[in-house]
Scaffold this active site. Structure first.
Site, PDB file in Angstrom:
ATOM      1  N   LYS A 106       0.976  -1.302   0.264  1.00 52.74           N
ATOM      2  CA  LYS A 106       0.288  -0.140  -0.127  1.00 52.74           C
ATOM      3  C   LYS A 106       0.582   1.222  -0.225  1.00 52.74           C
ATOM      4  O   LYS A 106       1.807   1.258  -0.023  1.00 52.74           O
ATOM      5  CB  LYS A 106      -0.836   0.046   1.129  1.00 52.74           C
TER       6      LYS A 106
HETATM    7  P1  NAD Z   1     -12.967   7.428  -3.256  1.00 51.39           P
HETATM    8  O1  NAD Z   1     -12.194   8.220  -3.343  1.00 51.39           O
HETATM    9  O2  NAD Z   1     -13.723   7.226  -4.744  1.00 51.39           O
HETATM   10  O3  NAD Z   1     -14.646   7.358  -2.525  1.00 51.39           O
HETATM   11  C1  NAD Z   1     -14.473   7.793  -0.887  1.00 51.39           C
HETATM   12  C2  NAD Z   1     -15.773   8.293  -0.273  1.00 51.39           C
HETATM   13  O4  NAD Z   1     -15.848   8.527   0.559  1.00 51.39           O
HETATM   14  C3  NAD Z   1     -16.269   9.609  -1.336  1.00 51.39           C
HETATM   15  O5  NAD Z   1     -17.532   9.943  -2.000  1.00 51.39           O
HETATM   16  C4  NAD Z   1     -15.747  10.946  -0.141  1.00 51.39           C
HETATM   17  O6  NAD Z   1     -16.926  12.321  -0.182  1.00 51.39           O
HETATM   18  C5  NAD Z   1     -16.941   9.693   1.148  1.00 51.39           C
HETATM   19  N1  NAD Z   1     -16.290  10.181   2.537  1.00 51.39           N
HETATM   20  C6  NAD Z   1     -15.205  10.882   2.826  1.00 51.39           C
HETATM   21  N2  NAD Z   1     -15.431  10.504   3.292  1.00 51.39           N
HETATM   22  C7  NAD Z   1     -16.576  10.920   4.142  1.00 51.39           C
HETATM   23  C8  NAD Z   1     -17.490  10.592   5.609  1.00 51.39           C
HETATM   24  N3  NAD Z   1     -16.783  11.218   6.766  1.00 51.39           N
HETATM   25  N4  NAD Z   1     -17.865  10.498   5.293  1.00 51.39           N
HETATM   26  C9  NAD Z   1     -18.887   9.811   4.894  1.00 51.39           C
HETATM   27  N5  NAD Z   1     -18.598   9.378   2.854  1.00 51.39           N
HETATM   28  C10 NAD Z   1     -17.452  10.139   2.739  1.00 51.39           C
HETATM   29  O7  NAD Z   1     -12.520   6.121  -2.917  1.00 51.39           O
HETATM   30  P2  NAD Z   1     -12.921   4.950  -2.963  1.00 51.39           P
HETATM   31  O8  NAD Z   1     -11.874   4.257  -4.056  1.00 51.39           O
HETATM   32  O9  NAD Z   1     -14.242   4.745  -3.665  1.00 51.39           O
HETATM   33  O10 NAD Z   1     -12.205   4.118  -1.233  1.00 51.39           O
HETATM   34  C11 NAD Z   1     -14.161   4.137  -0.620  1.00 51.39           C
HETATM   35  C12 NAD Z   1     -12.923   2.984   0.023  1.00 51.39           C
HETATM   36  O11 NAD Z   1     -12.870   1.603  -0.459  1.00 51.39           O
HETATM   37  C13 NAD Z   1     -11.649   3.075   0.812  1.00 51.39           C
HETATM   38  O12 NAD Z   1     -11.816   2.154   2.288  1.00 51.39           O
HETATM   39  C14 NAD Z   1     -10.538   2.852  -0.084  1.00 51.39           C
HETATM   40  O13 NAD Z   1      -9.491   2.081   0.895  1.00 51.39           O
HETATM   41  C15 NAD Z   1     -11.679   1.462  -0.097  1.00 51.39           C
HETATM   42  N6  NAD Z   1     -11.043   0.098  -1.611  1.00 51.39           N
HETATM   43  C16 NAD Z   1     -11.378   0.762  -2.922  1.00 51.39           C
HETATM   44  C17 NAD Z   1     -11.030  -0.173  -3.713  1.00 51.39           C
HETATM   45  C18 NAD Z   1     -10.724   1.268  -4.900  1.00 51.39           C
HETATM   46  O14 NAD Z   1     -10.586   0.196  -5.933  1.00 51.39           O
HETATM   47  N7  NAD Z   1     -11.321   2.371  -5.158  1.00 51.39           N
HETATM   48  C19 NAD Z   1     -10.728  -1.246  -3.649  1.00 51.39           C
HETATM   49  C20 NAD Z   1     -10.490  -2.013  -2.651  1.00 51.39           C
HETATM   50  C21 NAD Z   1     -11.172  -0.969  -0.915  1.00 51.39           C
END
Ligand code: NAD
Length: 423
Positions: A106
Site C-alpha cells: 500500500k
Molecule cells: P473515493 O475517493 O472514490 O470515494 C470515497 C467516498 O467516501 C467519497 O464519496 C467521499 O465523499 C466519501 N467520504 C469521505 N469521507 C467521508 C465521511 N466522513 N463520511 C461519509 N463519506 C465520506 O474512494 P474509493 O476508491 O471509493 O474507496 C473507498 C474505500 O474503499 C476505501 O476504504 C478504500 O481503501 C476502499 N477500497 C477501494 C477500492 C477501489 O478499487 N477503489 C478497492 C478496495 C477497497
C-alpha cells in the site's frame, strides 16, 4: 468510550486471533506480523504560488511470498505510516482469500488534494513515483488507485516510471484508462465484486432484492458503483452519505440520477441532490445512516466507522465492508454477538484487486479481454471466494471474518513455509 484507533495494531490483533485459532507455527506468525519493506519519502513540490511544500509519502510491502506486491495509493490528510502498513497487510490477506498470485502493498501521501490544483497533484505524483521507483515495477510492486487517486493519477505514475526505465511499462500500475492499457470493468470492479458477494450472501439467507433496503456510506468509486449495481438488481437504496452529508429517502433513492448529479458536481459530491432529505453534515448524516432500520449496511468510505460507540445500535442484518477496515475488532465482537452477518473487507472489496490482476495479466500479454470475459472471470472468482469462506465459517462455526483470515493466512503461511527463510 472506544480506545484510540491504530489501524496497524488492529491488523496485528486480527492476525494474532487467527494465528491462535489456526495454531500457527510461532515462527511463521512472527514473520507475517512484520512488513517486508517500508519506504518513507519526502516529496517536494513547487506549488502554484512558487512556495515549496514537502509532502510525506509512504510505500509499504507487507509480503511477497505468493507473488509481486499489489496495493493502492491514497492521498489524504490523515494518512499515516501505521495506516499504510495495516492496509498493506490487509492486501496480503485479500489477494490470498480470492487466490490471486500477489502479495500485499500500500502507499500514501499526507496531503489534501481537495485544496491542491491539478498541476500540483501531477507534480506531487510524478515526484512520488520517482522516489518510490526503486521498489515498484511490473514484477515487483504494482500500485493502483485508492482514496483520492484515479486513472489520471495512475497515468502519471505509469508515464513517470516509463520515462525512468526508457520504455512504456503499462504493467507498473493498474486502474489506468482503457486507452493506455487499462482494463474494461476496472473502474466498477470493487463495487461489482461487493455486489456479487452480497448476492451470494442474500441467496444463502433467502433474502430477495425487492425486499431489501440498503444504506451506503461513501459515494465514490466503491460506494457509487455498488449502489448502482444493487439498484439495477432491484434493491432499494434508502440512504447514501459522502463527505458533504447524506441523502435519505425511504422510498428509494434514484441512484442513476444521483450518479449524474455527482458526475456534474464540481467536487463530485451528493450535496444539492433533490431526490431525498438532505442532511448537510457528514458527521450527523453518518450517525443517522449507521443506525438506520435497513437490511444491509455498506460502509464504503473510510476505516474506523463501526466502533463500540455505534455497533450496539446497528439494525442491519448484513454489513458489507466495501471500505478497508471500517469495523474495529471490539465492534466486530458486538456485531457477531448480535447476529449481524459481517461480510469482511478482505473478501467483500476484493473485486478491485481481482480486475487489477486481470489488467496486469492483459498488459503483460498485450492481449485485451472484452467486458463479458472480465465480468465472467470476476464473478467466478468472487463466488468461489464467498463459498470458500462460508465453508470454513460453517465448519469452524466462526464469523466470516475469522474464516476469511483462516483461509488467507493459511495460504500465505504455506507459501512462506515452502520458500523458507533466506539465507
Ligand atoms: P473515493 O475517493 O472514490 O470515494 C470515497 C467516498 O467516501 C467519497 O464519496 C467521499 O465523499 C466519501 N467520504 C469521505 N469521507 C467521508 C465521511 N466522513 N463520511 C461519509 N463519506 C465520506 O474512494 P474509493 O476508491 O471509493 O474507496 C473507498 C474505500 O474503499 C476505501 O476504504 C478504500 O481503501 C476502499 N477500497 C477501494 C477500492 C477501489 O478499487 N477503489 C478497492 C478496495 C477497497
Amino acid at each position: 468510550m472506544s480506545t484510540p484507533f491504530n489501524p496497524w495494531e488492529m491488523a496485528c490483533q486480527q492476525l494474532d486471533l487467527v494465528a491462535n485459532k489456526l495454531s500457527l507455527d510461532p515462527n511463521l506468525h512472527a514473520k507475517l506480523r512484520h512488513c517486508k519493506r517500508a519506504l518513507i519519502v519526502s516529496v517536494p513540490v513547487i506549488m502554484d504560488n512558487g512556495e515549496i511544500r514537502v509532502f510525506e509519502g509512504y510505500r509499504v510491502q507487507h509480503n511477497v511470498d505468493r507473488g509481486p506486491a499489489k496495493g493502492g495509493i491514497r492521498y489524504h490528510p490523515d494518512v499515516t505510516l501505521d495506516e499504510v502498513k495495516a492496509m498493506a497487510m490487509w492486501m496480503t490477506w485479500k489477494c490470498a482469500v480470492v487466490n490471486i498470485p500477489y502479495g500485499g502493498a500500500k502507499g500514501g501521501v499526507v496531503c489534501d488534494p481537495a485544496n491542491m490544483s491539478e498541476r500540483e497533484i501531477e507534480k506531487m505524483t510524478r515526484r512520488l513515483t520517482s522516489e518510490i521507483a526503486i521498489i515498484i515495477g511490473p514484477d515487483k510492486d504494482i500500485p493502483a488507485p485508492d482514496v483520492n487517486t484515479n486513472p489520471q493519477v495512475m497515468s502519471w505514475i505509469m508515464d513517470t516510471y516509463s520515462m525512468g526505465v526508457g520504455y512504456s511499462a503499462p504493467g507498473v500500475v493498474t486502474g489506468k484508462p482503457v486507452e493506455m492499457g487499462g482494463s474494461l470493468g476496472r473502474h466498477t470492479a470493487t463495487g461489482r465484486g461487493a455486489m456479487l458477494v452480497l448476492q451470494e450472501a442474500m441467496q444463502h439467507r433467502g433474502m430477495k432484492p425487492q425486499d431489501t433496503r440498503v444504506a451506503i456510506q461513501g459515494f465514490g468509486n466503491v460506494g457509487g458503483s455498488f449502489a448502482r449495481f444493487l439498484h439495477e438488481w432491484g434493491c432499494r437504496i434508502v440512504a447514501v452519505t459522502d463527505v458533504s452529508g447524506g441523502i435519505f429517502n425511504s422510498s428509494g433513492i434514484d441512484i442513476p440520477a444521483l450518479q449524474t448529479h455527482v458526475a456534474n458536481h464540481p467536487h463530485r459530491l451528493i450535496a444539492g441532490f433533490e431526490g431525498g432529505d438532505f442532511v448537510g453534515s457528514a458527521e450527523a448524516a453518518n450517525r443517522e445512516l449507521m443506525t438506520l432500520d435497513v437490511d444491509v449496511l455498506a460502509p464504503c468510505a473510510l476505516a474506523n466507522q463501526i466502533t463500540t460507540d455505534n455497533a450496539a445500535a446497528i439494525k442491519a442484518k448484513i454489513v458489507v465492508e466495501g471500505a478497508n477496515g471500517p469495523t474495529t475488532p471490539d465492534a466486530d465482537i458486538i456485531l457477531n454477538e448480535r447476529g449481524v452477518w459481517v461480510l469482511p473487507d478482505i473478501l467483500a472489496n476484493a473485486g478491485g484487486v481481482t480486475v487489477s490482476y486481470f489488467e496486469w495479466v492483459q498488459d503483460l500479454q498485450s492481449i485485451f479481454w472484452d467486458e463479458d470475459r472480465i465480468d465472467h472471470e470476476l464473478t467466478k472468482i468472487m463466488k468461489r471466494g464467498f463459498r470458500d469462506v462460508l465453508a470454513i465459517a460453517e465448519q469452524e462455526k466462526c464469523p466470516m471474518r475469522m474464516a476469511a483470515y483462516m483461509l488467507a493466512v493459511n495460504r500465505v503461511a504455506t507459501a512462506v513455509k515452502w520458500r523458507g527463510v533466506y539465507p
